[in-house]
Design an enzyme around this catalytic site. Sequence first.
Site, PDB file in Angstrom:
ATOM      1  CG  ASP A  18     -22.394  18.511  52.418  1.00 48.22           C
ATOM      2  OD1 ASP A  18     -22.485  17.315  52.732  1.00 48.22           O
ATOM      3  OD2 ASP A  18     -23.094  19.410  52.930  1.00 48.22           O
ATOM      4  CE  LYS A  21     -15.769  15.127  54.638  1.00 46.07           C
ATOM      5  NZ  LYS A  21     -16.706  16.178  54.256  1.00 46.07           N
ATOM      6  CG  ASN A  43     -23.611  13.139  61.419  1.00 43.79           C
ATOM      7  OD1 ASN A  43     -22.959  12.127  61.235  1.00 43.79           O
ATOM      8  ND2 ASN A  43     -23.184  14.126  62.185  1.00 43.79           N
ATOM      9  CB  ALA A  44     -21.170  11.324  57.348  1.00 44.95           C
ATOM     10  N   GLY A  45     -22.758  12.156  54.761  1.00 46.00           N
ATOM     11  CA  GLY A  45     -23.263  11.696  53.467  1.00 46.00           C
ATOM     12  C   GLY A  45     -22.145  11.819  52.457  1.00 46.00           C
ATOM     13  CG  HIS A  46     -18.652  10.624  52.857  1.00 45.02           C
ATOM     14  ND1 HIS A  46     -17.750  10.023  53.686  1.00 45.02           N
ATOM     15  CD2 HIS A  46     -18.816  11.877  53.340  1.00 45.02           C
ATOM     16  CE1 HIS A  46     -17.397  10.868  54.641  1.00 45.02           C
ATOM     17  NE2 HIS A  46     -18.029  11.993  54.452  1.00 45.02           N
ATOM     18  CB  THR A 135     -28.594  15.192  59.846  1.00 40.76           C
ATOM     19  OG1 THR A 135     -28.034  14.530  60.987  1.00 40.76           O
ATOM     20  CG2 THR A 135     -27.517  16.011  59.158  1.00 40.76           C
ATOM     21  CD  GLN A 232     -20.238  15.097  60.201  1.00 37.04           C
ATOM     22  OE1 GLN A 232     -19.372  14.745  60.966  1.00 37.04           O
ATOM     23  NE2 GLN A 232     -21.166  14.275  59.769  1.00 37.04           N
ATOM     24  NE  ARG A 311     -30.963  19.533  56.227  1.00 41.68           N
ATOM     25  CZ  ARG A 311     -30.378  19.795  57.395  1.00 41.68           C
ATOM     26  NH1 ARG A 311     -30.916  20.668  58.219  1.00 41.68           N
ATOM     27  NH2 ARG A 311     -29.258  19.198  57.729  1.00 41.68           N
ATOM     28  N   PRO A 312     -31.908  21.529  50.320  1.00 40.72           N
ATOM     29  CG  PRO A 312     -33.322  23.268  49.631  1.00 40.72           C
ATOM     30  CD  PRO A 312     -33.282  22.018  50.467  1.00 40.72           C
ATOM     31  CG  LEU A 340     -12.157  24.925  38.732  1.00 37.24           C
ATOM     32  CD1 LEU A 340     -12.114  26.076  39.733  1.00 37.24           C
ATOM     33  CD2 LEU A 340     -10.747  24.647  38.197  1.00 37.24           C
ATOM     34  CG  ASP A 341     -17.318  20.680  37.374  1.00 34.90           C
ATOM     35  OD1 ASP A 341     -16.672  20.584  38.446  1.00 34.90           O
ATOM     36  OD2 ASP A 341     -18.414  20.125  37.187  1.00 34.90           O
ATOM     37  CB  VAL A 422     -12.852  19.193  36.086  1.00 34.98           C
ATOM     38  CG1 VAL A 422     -11.753  20.194  36.376  1.00 34.98           C
ATOM     39  CG2 VAL A 422     -12.251  17.858  35.624  1.00 34.98           C
TER      40      VAL A 422
HETATM   41  P1  IMP Z   1     -25.942  16.970  63.358  1.00 31.74           P
HETATM   42  O1  IMP Z   1     -24.576  16.497  63.044  1.00 31.74           O
HETATM   43  O2  IMP Z   1     -27.022  16.129  62.739  1.00 31.74           O
HETATM   44  O3  IMP Z   1     -26.152  17.194  64.819  1.00 31.74           O
HETATM   45  O4  IMP Z   1     -26.121  18.427  62.676  1.00 31.74           O
HETATM   46  C1  IMP Z   1     -25.400  19.578  63.135  1.00 31.74           C
HETATM   47  C2  IMP Z   1     -25.028  20.477  61.970  1.00 31.74           C
HETATM   48  O5  IMP Z   1     -24.062  19.808  61.165  1.00 31.74           O
HETATM   49  C3  IMP Z   1     -26.199  20.804  61.043  1.00 31.74           C
HETATM   50  O6  IMP Z   1     -26.026  22.126  60.542  1.00 31.74           O
HETATM   51  C4  IMP Z   1     -26.050  19.812  59.912  1.00 31.74           C
HETATM   52  O7  IMP Z   1     -26.632  20.262  58.713  1.00 31.74           O
HETATM   53  C5  IMP Z   1     -24.532  19.743  59.821  1.00 31.74           C
HETATM   54  N1  IMP Z   1     -24.068  18.466  59.268  1.00 31.74           N
HETATM   55  C6  IMP Z   1     -24.012  17.261  59.879  1.00 31.74           C
HETATM   56  N2  IMP Z   1     -23.510  16.326  59.047  1.00 31.74           N
HETATM   57  C7  IMP Z   1     -23.219  16.952  57.898  1.00 31.74           C
HETATM   58  C8  IMP Z   1     -22.634  16.538  56.665  1.00 31.74           C
HETATM   59  O8  IMP Z   1     -22.256  15.378  56.460  1.00 31.74           O
HETATM   60  N3  IMP Z   1     -22.505  17.499  55.709  1.00 31.74           N
HETATM   61  C9  IMP Z   1     -22.872  18.795  55.910  1.00 31.74           C
HETATM   62  N4  IMP Z   1     -23.409  19.228  57.040  1.00 31.74           N
HETATM   63  C10 IMP Z   1     -23.580  18.324  58.037  1.00 31.74           C
END
Ligand code: IMP
Length: 436
Positions: A18, A21, A43-46, A135, A232, A311-312, A340-341, A422
Amino acid sequence: MTLRELGNTCVVGLQWGDEGKGKVVDLLLADFDVVVRYAGGANAGHTVVIGAESFALHQLPSGILRPDVISVITGGTVIDPAVLLGEIASLRERGVQIGANLRISDRAHLVLPYHRREDVLAERTAPAAHRLGTTARGIGPCYADKHARHWAIRVCDLYDPPWFRSRLAAIVAHKNAYLAGVFGERDMFDADRLADEYLAFAEQLRPFVCNTTVLLHNLLRSGRRILFESAQGALLDVDHGTYPYVTSSSAGGGGVASGAGVPLTAVQSVVGVVKAYATRVGSGPFPTELTDEVGAAIRTRGREFGTTTGRPRRCGWFDAFATAYAALFAGPTCLAVLHLDTLSGLDELKVCIGYKHGGRRLTEFPAAAHLLAEVEPVYETLSGWTADLGACRRWEDLPEAARRYVSRLGELVGVPVRMIGVGPAREQMILMPQET
Ligand code: IMP
């Protein structure tokens, strides 16, 4: 923004994910022809903000928002076809062009619904102290099957239906027995239904599927510029991160060659992305975590809520000791310091420069997560600033204290800062004329 001198580049996060990227990739792509996702899955979130629109991407590379760029999902990734096709459909609805600009590896492994179920059940039944806070996207179980080999399915398996049906039948029988025996599950998977569903996905994916290793080889040979996008962050890398509180793939730059199927020499530069503070989602040690009102203020100002799970995020001071460790194996040639902002308005800022354990200063980043959970951060304190940075476009526009803070981060991590974020918009990025 032009960074042509970088050559083929990998963008890698140096914290726990997070870092921003997606924004860096989106900006750099103005100068690249190809973008490659080489590890991880849904699991990624961009997040990419263009004008008034915000796009959250999970399976697709951030480059998909640029129709002139070829987006490649390689064999090192794991693909959840339902998520991927849903993402394609929703982007198309918003006018994003997706066709020949998307290529998907026939070697990528498939996430199936039993992987997601296994992920959830493993988390639910593990003793509280051993839960990873995943995730719940089935990533760990899918990579486990990939490496165990007996029960894995790849994209190429979808295009031989009799073979796929018979393999899936054997796998589903095994998975049902496992889920019932280990977790007491009663809700069983139906192999035929799953096969029908995935063969229908296969037809929708067909136009995108190819051997991406050959494709990338040809693109490299013809001099096309390639940007590799990690998922990640390096501290979540399965080999070098804060194991076992990591993801199941190579989240550091080291995964490029194996995940994308390109030679080691394919990458000339590595942009290490960090936030000006630290965040973590899910479980695991986080020495500089702030559980007070400062942490809450950073969370609110930085909109620190998960892109994938909502999630927070846990927030804390910049951990230069952990980031410098990540830099050892991720190999950044320059840094992008984002958000940075978000730190404006704090009287003073702390930066972790080392750890103490049992009263003694540690010389190295610990291997054991339980030990990392016990360390006491050693801080250096820097002055804060009050000005809103959102309109700053040049290094000289930043307040003196913000410049000192950024320079100090670069010094402590040991890598020159090249970009400073920023704000969330494309134009809210300062490109450094030279090393700070
Ligand atoms: P998993 O990749 O779903 O197995 O999660 C394993 C750990 O990686 C957990 O702590 C997730 O919160 C963290 N995680 C997986 N993908 C991301 C991401 O894109 N950003 C931040 N944390 C991630």
